[in-house]
Design a protein around this motif. Sequence first.
Motif, PDB file in Angstrom:
ATOM      1  N   UNK A  89       0.812  -1.210   0.000  1.00 23.07           N
ATOM      2  CA  UNK A  89       0.000   0.000   0.000  1.00 23.07           C
ATOM      3  C   UNK A  89       0.843   1.256   0.000  1.00 23.07           C
ATOM      4  N   UNK A  90       2.005   1.192   0.657  1.00 24.46           N
ATOM      5  CA  UNK A  90       2.942   2.318   0.696  1.00 24.46           C
ATOM      6  C   UNK A  90       4.340   1.779   0.454  1.00 24.46           C
ATOM      7  N   UNK A  91       5.243   2.609  -0.090  1.00 20.69           N
ATOM      8  CA  UNK A  91       6.589   2.114  -0.375  1.00 20.69           C
ATOM      9  C   UNK A  91       7.394   1.857   0.905  1.00 20.69           C
ATOM     10  N   UNK A  92       7.887   0.643   1.100  1.00 18.39           N
ATOM     11  CA  UNK A  92       8.759   0.377   2.253  1.00 18.39           C
ATOM     12  C   UNK A  92      10.075   1.138   2.115  1.00 18.39           C
ATOM     13  N   UNK A  93      10.780   1.318   3.216  1.00 18.71           N
ATOM     14  CA  UNK A  93      12.043   2.063   3.208  1.00 18.71           C
ATOM     15  C   UNK A  93      13.048   1.415   2.270  1.00 18.71           C
ATOM     16  N   UNK A  94      13.091   0.086   2.270  1.00 16.08           N
ATOM     17  CA  UNK A  94      14.042  -0.603   1.401  1.00 16.08           C
ATOM     18  C   UNK A  94      13.722  -0.358  -0.063  1.00 16.08           C
ATOM     19  N   UNK A  95      12.435  -0.282  -0.378  1.00 15.44           N
ATOM     20  CA  UNK A  95      12.035  -0.008  -1.767  1.00 15.44           C
ATOM     21  C   UNK A  95      12.528   1.374  -2.175  1.00 15.44           C
ATOM     22  N   UNK A  96      12.311   2.356  -1.309  1.00 15.38           N
ATOM     23  CA  UNK A  96      12.764   3.716  -1.605  1.00 15.38           C
ATOM     24  C   UNK A  96      14.278   3.776  -1.784  1.00 15.38           C
ATOM     25  N   UNK A  97      14.995   3.081  -0.918  1.00 16.38           N
ATOM     26  CA  UNK A  97      16.457   3.119  -0.980  1.00 16.38           C
ATOM     27  C   UNK A  97      16.951   2.581  -2.312  1.00 16.38           C
TER      28      UNK A  97
END
Length: 825
Positions: free
Chosen positions: A204-212
């Motif tokens: 539903x929302x981007x996880x921190x690892x995805x953003x990194x």
Amino acid sequence: MGTARSLRDRLRDRFAAGEPERAAEELLKGLDGGDAHRDRGGWGQVLDLLRGLPAESRGALLRTVADRFPARYGEDGADVEERLRILSLCAVAGEGLPDDPLAAGRTAALADLGRLHRTWDTPLLDAVVAAEPAAGRSLTPATVAAIRRTGQDRYAPAELAALARTLTDPVLNAGEDWADQALRDATDPELRALLAHCRTATAGKPPAAWDERARSLVDAAGPDRVRTAVLSWLSRVGRPRTLPLTPRPYEAHVNDVYDPCNADALRGLAWLLSLLPPHPGTARALGALVETSLRKVTGVGPRSPKVANAGVVALARTDGEAAFAELARLAARVTYKATAKILDTALRARADALGLSREEVEELAVPAYGLTGVGHAEHRFGEATATVAVHGTRAGLSWRGAAGRPVRSVPAAVRRDHADALKDLKASVKDIDRMLSAQSERLDRQFLARRVWPYAAWRERYLDHPLVGTLARRLLWTVDGTAAGYADGALRTLTGTPVTDGTEVALWHPVGADPAETVAWRDWLERHGVTQPFKQAHREVYLLTDAERATGTYSNRFAAHVLRQHQFHSLAAVRGWRNKLRLCVDDEAPPATRDLPAWGLRAEFWVQGDGGEYLEDTTESGSFLRLRTDQVRFYPIDAPENSAHCSGGAYRMWLRDGRDPVDPLPLDAVPPLVLSEVLRDVDLFVGVASVGNDPTWQDGGPGGRFREYWTSYGFGELNQSARTRRELLERLIPRLAIAGRCRLEGRFLHVKGERHTYRIHLGSGNILRSPDDRYLCIVPRSGAGPAGTGYLPFEGDRTLAVILSKALMLADDTSITDPTVLSQL
């Protein structure tokens, strides 16, 4: 499984007798029988038998199947899944053989598979797929897409899901315009890696690892390059499929929804934009993605709520005025509950951070879009000047050349030397149009919000705001209880006295005004040529009737109507009502409900599904096509909810956790403004969604069972909105060029043509023509407007526009060229 074992025995006997041709026939018959072909485990024994045969016997078997294949499974034979069932077994049986007599059939069948949305009825598909690269051929992108779509479905067989995971090229599913363009653009490893990462956006929302990981990929490809590419791709979302799929039963929608694999990529692309530096084009693209993804698809609902929600999440994560404005615009337009909730959360978070109310943040979020005065701006492009001017709820762009004279089109020098700035200006004009529409709808809902503004804040956010001021200056307000409108450069009372200061400001509503004052304000608007963005001075007022005093706690004013359910459902959402589609199932649903927190009340409009005697009038998805209407009631906002069976029956209150029943409020205890606005909404639902105002239903609809209702509604007594329309026409008709051919009488506008005299009903717009009141069916074109009618005091009454358009046509009936209309004259 028993069928499969029996087939194995028959095959073994044929091969033992040296009859591979007869064995081939047994194999084809076996595939046509029962459901054994769906049992991968049962066919395992057949496969073991085939694998254990000598190469010569297997080759003979395949050659015989290949000979029979064109006649049995040709273009006019079995569908693609039936072909693939035999091909899958033959692919296993042919492993290691030098010749492949079924290669052409396999390649053609796999290509045809690419035209399906998904397939579950193809066991051993992995064997067919594996045979292609082994023979030096690759799967088409469309075939890969079909297998991926199948594998992603939650009900997909495990072997098909596993097969889909092995297919990683191309990175997106082909067949959608935006995806095809992305595949053409992503010729280098950096962009391909970005697209592959975007396909992993399944939360539903981007996880921190995805953003990194995304940030590192953006750095590798270059932020500006990524933005340019992504904005280009998103601009193509929602276009027709480049490879239309072949719908099967209950799949009529497959060409109108997003490819589910690509939908994940779209979510990722939205998140990706929010990681880039703020840019006006980013907010614009994300807002468009949200609206495109919420567009309704028949039988499905919103096209892709998950993608829409991702767009809102991305906007909430994006800094800058443009993203803030887009959130506010969407909050005024979006009706889909889940997405609206995310929007509300995002705006409340901004409000908390600024120490303001949710409503104040929504007001402050509206940008000026480069307007320097209220509804006006000029932009220099070398020696040329562009003027942006707001007229009504549209912004216009005009040009003057070097000599200051108007020119019809964009000067060539501007197109040549200022291409990027020109593109931004045109985009800004479109943004103004979208925001004006959203703000007009938001203002129309403020009557029930009980908003009161401090005078100074109101002037800044409304009257003198470069954009909102174009709406606010066409409305009537009360300043410390004194009604005023804007004219001749100032806020003025009815007598023309300027209002230059005050303490509190609210929207004026006719329910609290003397009728003579309302008429005076209508004259004032006309005298100053003011067209209001929605009905205010001409707003219908619904006062309590004797019948409603007699019923006490409910109104039957709009009972016993037949409405098109899906049109009613959409319109209710726009007006802030909650409604549940009635399905032809054994289930209950609450009434259509509007919460009124400012008043501590809840309004209910009781409806029920109408599917005919045998419940046959439903969509493919099982929802009723039509509803029947019943009572309007009011309850305290926290009262337990009522519900009734979807197909009809008495409403009853759900009492949970030991709660006591709560009685409806007496109608005379409901504040007059609340009663009037709620009944006005219900009148709007009936007036727009009733089957009675459909000009093509003169035969009464399915089986003629609505003929009596259609006649009584289409030519019956006028409701409040139609009576208001009649009052307005009394003032408008004398100004028309066709005034000498028109007269109002009772419920009708009479129009004298050369061929006949016509009567147009003021409620439905339906027409009867002389000499015997024969029905005349004229279906208005979409967007038909009252061209040639001159000044109108408000916008938004489509029925008024239709009536005026029909009157203009019929007054000159010898010039009609439409063959459908001429055949009736």
